[in-house]
Structures are given as structure tokens and as C-alpha cells.
Design an enzyme around this catalytic site. Structure first.
Site, PDB file in Angstrom:
ATOM      1  N   HIS A  45      36.499  31.212  18.416  1.00  0.00           N
ATOM      2  CA  HIS A  45      35.434  32.212  18.558  1.00  0.00           C
ATOM      3  C   HIS A  45      34.820  32.543  17.208  1.00  0.00           C
ATOM      4  O   HIS A  45      35.366  32.229  16.170  1.00  0.00           O
ATOM      5  CB  HIS A  45      35.960  33.499  19.226  1.00  0.00           C
ATOM      6  CG  HIS A  45      37.017  34.212  18.444  1.00  0.00           C
ATOM      7  ND1 HIS A  45      38.339  34.115  18.749  1.00  0.00           N
ATOM      8  CD2 HIS A  45      36.936  35.041  17.376  1.00  0.00           C
ATOM      9  CE1 HIS A  45      39.043  34.845  17.912  1.00  0.00           C
ATOM     10  NE2 HIS A  45      38.222  35.415  17.055  1.00  0.00           N
ATOM     11  N   ARG A  53      30.798  42.099  14.072  1.00  0.00           N
ATOM     12  CA  ARG A  53      31.000  43.540  14.123  1.00  0.00           C
ATOM     13  C   ARG A  53      29.715  44.175  14.644  1.00  0.00           C
ATOM     14  O   ARG A  53      28.634  43.859  14.161  1.00  0.00           O
ATOM     15  CB  ARG A  53      31.347  44.075  12.741  1.00  0.00           C
ATOM     16  CG  ARG A  53      32.731  43.681  12.313  1.00  0.00           C
ATOM     17  CD  ARG A  53      33.100  44.314  10.961  1.00  0.00           C
ATOM     18  NE  ARG A  53      34.482  44.043  10.644  1.00  0.00           N
ATOM     19  CZ  ARG A  53      34.908  42.961   9.991  1.00  0.00           C
ATOM     20  NH1 ARG A  53      34.028  42.072   9.563  1.00  0.00           N
ATOM     21  NH2 ARG A  53      36.177  42.770   9.766  1.00  0.00           N
ATOM     22  N   GLU A  74      33.301  36.982  19.824  1.00  0.00           N
ATOM     23  CA  GLU A  74      34.099  38.210  19.857  1.00  0.00           C
ATOM     24  C   GLU A  74      33.254  39.332  19.270  1.00  0.00           C
ATOM     25  O   GLU A  74      32.848  39.273  18.110  1.00  0.00           O
ATOM     26  CB  GLU A  74      35.366  38.043  19.022  1.00  0.00           C
ATOM     27  CG  GLU A  74      36.163  39.328  18.862  1.00  0.00           C
ATOM     28  CD  GLU A  74      37.283  39.210  17.835  1.00  0.00           C
ATOM     29  OE1 GLU A  74      37.677  40.249  17.290  1.00  0.00           O
ATOM     30  OE2 GLU A  74      37.754  38.079  17.573  1.00  0.00           O
ATOM     31  N   ASN A 105      34.315  48.973  15.624  1.00  0.00           N
ATOM     32  CA  ASN A 105      35.207  49.920  14.952  1.00  0.00           C
ATOM     33  C   ASN A 105      34.669  51.307  15.236  1.00  0.00           C
ATOM     34  O   ASN A 105      33.515  51.611  14.938  1.00  0.00           O
ATOM     35  CB  ASN A 105      35.256  49.638  13.448  1.00  0.00           C
ATOM     36  CG  ASN A 105      35.900  48.296  13.165  1.00  0.00           C
ATOM     37  OD1 ASN A 105      37.060  48.081  13.450  1.00  0.00           O
ATOM     38  ND2 ASN A 105      35.124  47.371  12.646  1.00  0.00           N
ATOM     39  N   HIS A 120      23.755  32.281  11.221  1.00  0.00           N
ATOM     40  CA  HIS A 120      23.355  32.495  12.609  1.00  0.00           C
ATOM     41  C   HIS A 120      24.353  31.849  13.556  1.00  0.00           C
ATOM     42  O   HIS A 120      25.191  31.064  13.151  1.00  0.00           O
ATOM     43  CB  HIS A 120      21.959  31.927  12.865  1.00  0.00           C
ATOM     44  CG  HIS A 120      21.872  30.454  12.616  1.00  0.00           C
ATOM     45  ND1 HIS A 120      21.493  29.927  11.403  1.00  0.00           N
ATOM     46  CD2 HIS A 120      22.128  29.388  13.417  1.00  0.00           C
ATOM     47  CE1 HIS A 120      21.511  28.608  11.465  1.00  0.00           C
ATOM     48  NE2 HIS A 120      21.897  28.256  12.678  1.00  0.00           N
ATOM     49  N   GLU A 142      20.067  31.200  16.816  1.00  0.00           N
ATOM     50  CA  GLU A 142      19.161  30.051  16.842  1.00  0.00           C
ATOM     51  C   GLU A 142      19.246  29.396  18.206  1.00  0.00           C
ATOM     52  O   GLU A 142      20.335  29.119  18.705  1.00  0.00           O
ATOM     53  CB  GLU A 142      19.563  29.043  15.762  1.00  0.00           C
ATOM     54  CG  GLU A 142      18.690  27.809  15.728  1.00  0.00           C
ATOM     55  CD  GLU A 142      19.145  26.802  14.691  1.00  0.00           C
ATOM     56  OE1 GLU A 142      18.303  26.043  14.213  1.00  0.00           O
ATOM     57  OE2 GLU A 142      20.355  26.766  14.364  1.00  0.00           O
TER      58      GLU A 142
END
Length: 129
Positions: free
Chosen positions: A5, A9, A56, A60, A74, A122
Site C-alpha cells: 500500500h 495522511r 492507506e 491523526n 503522485h 495521475e
């Protein structure tokens, strides 16, 4: 070995999940909150994690803005019809920052989309690379 993966964030997990579901048609594969660590994870993609690379999304709880720095470029997604995909994305409220067309000096057809967190995606026309 294989790539499992790519982690991004995000500022608002619900907004990001909705975006990747509605704009790119990804499915949420799993999601979990970690109260002790004050973060949540959501894994999204087009197929199961055992045979597909996924994204993923990490939120936070005590952070609401990230500096992307200059290193990350990207995520790339292959599409069957780049022109229709861009139109669909715009109609759904997505931000196309580079319209579909050939890459300079190449037959590669590409476009760039920006997600709500400023990450670039992209799009590459299937069969042109």
C-alpha cells in the site's frame, strides 16, 4: 515481494473516504480506530489486499494540516477512457488540474487530479504506456 500500500495522511478521514469512493470508485476494504494512539486507518482500493496494491488513509486525531514537502509526487491510476473519466470526475466535483492529453514527446495519454488534501493522482490511459 510486492508493494502492499501507499499511505497518505489526511485531514478529514470521512471526507477522504467519500472522495476516493465517489470520485475514483474505490471501495473501503477495512477501517479501524486506534483510540490509544489517537489515529484511524482506512484501506481503500479496487480489490482485496491479498492481490492488489491499495491506499492507506491515515488520520491523526490531533492534526488537521500537513506539509507535503517536495519528495512525494503522485499516485497513478490506469483508466479505460481518460477523457470520459476526467469529465465524470469534474461532474462529481473533483478537481482536474491537468486536462487529459498526450505527455510532451510521447504517445502516453495522462491527466492529473488533486484530492481534498492536495495529493496528486495521475490518470493514465490504458494501453498508452
Amino acid at each position: 515481494m510486492r508493494i502492499l500500500h501507499t499511505m497518505l495522511r489526511v485531514n478529514d478521514l470521512k471526507e477522504s473516504i467519500d472522495y476516493y469512493q465517489n470520485i475514483f470508485g474505490m471501495k473501503i476494504l477495512r477501517k479501524k480506530d486506534y483510540p490509544e494512539g489517537k489515529f484511524s486507518l482506512a484501506f481503500m482500493g479496487y480489490g482485496d489486499e491479498m492481490s492488489n496494491t491499495v491506499i492507506e488513509l491515515t488520520h491523526n486525531w490531533d492534526k488537521n494540516k500537513y506539509d507535503h514537502g517536495q519528495a512525494f509526487g503522485h499516485i497513478a491510476i490506469e483508466v479505460d477512457d481518460i477523457y470520459k473519466t476526467c469529465e465524470d470526475i469534474k461532474n462529481k466535483g473533483g478537481n482536474v488540474i491537468r486536462e487529459a492529453g498526450p505527455m510532451m514527446g510521447s504517445k502516453l495519454l495522462l491527466a492529473f487530479i488533486e484530492d481534498p488534501n492536495g495529493y496528486k493522482i495521475e490518470l493514465i490511459q490504458k494501453g498508452t504506456f
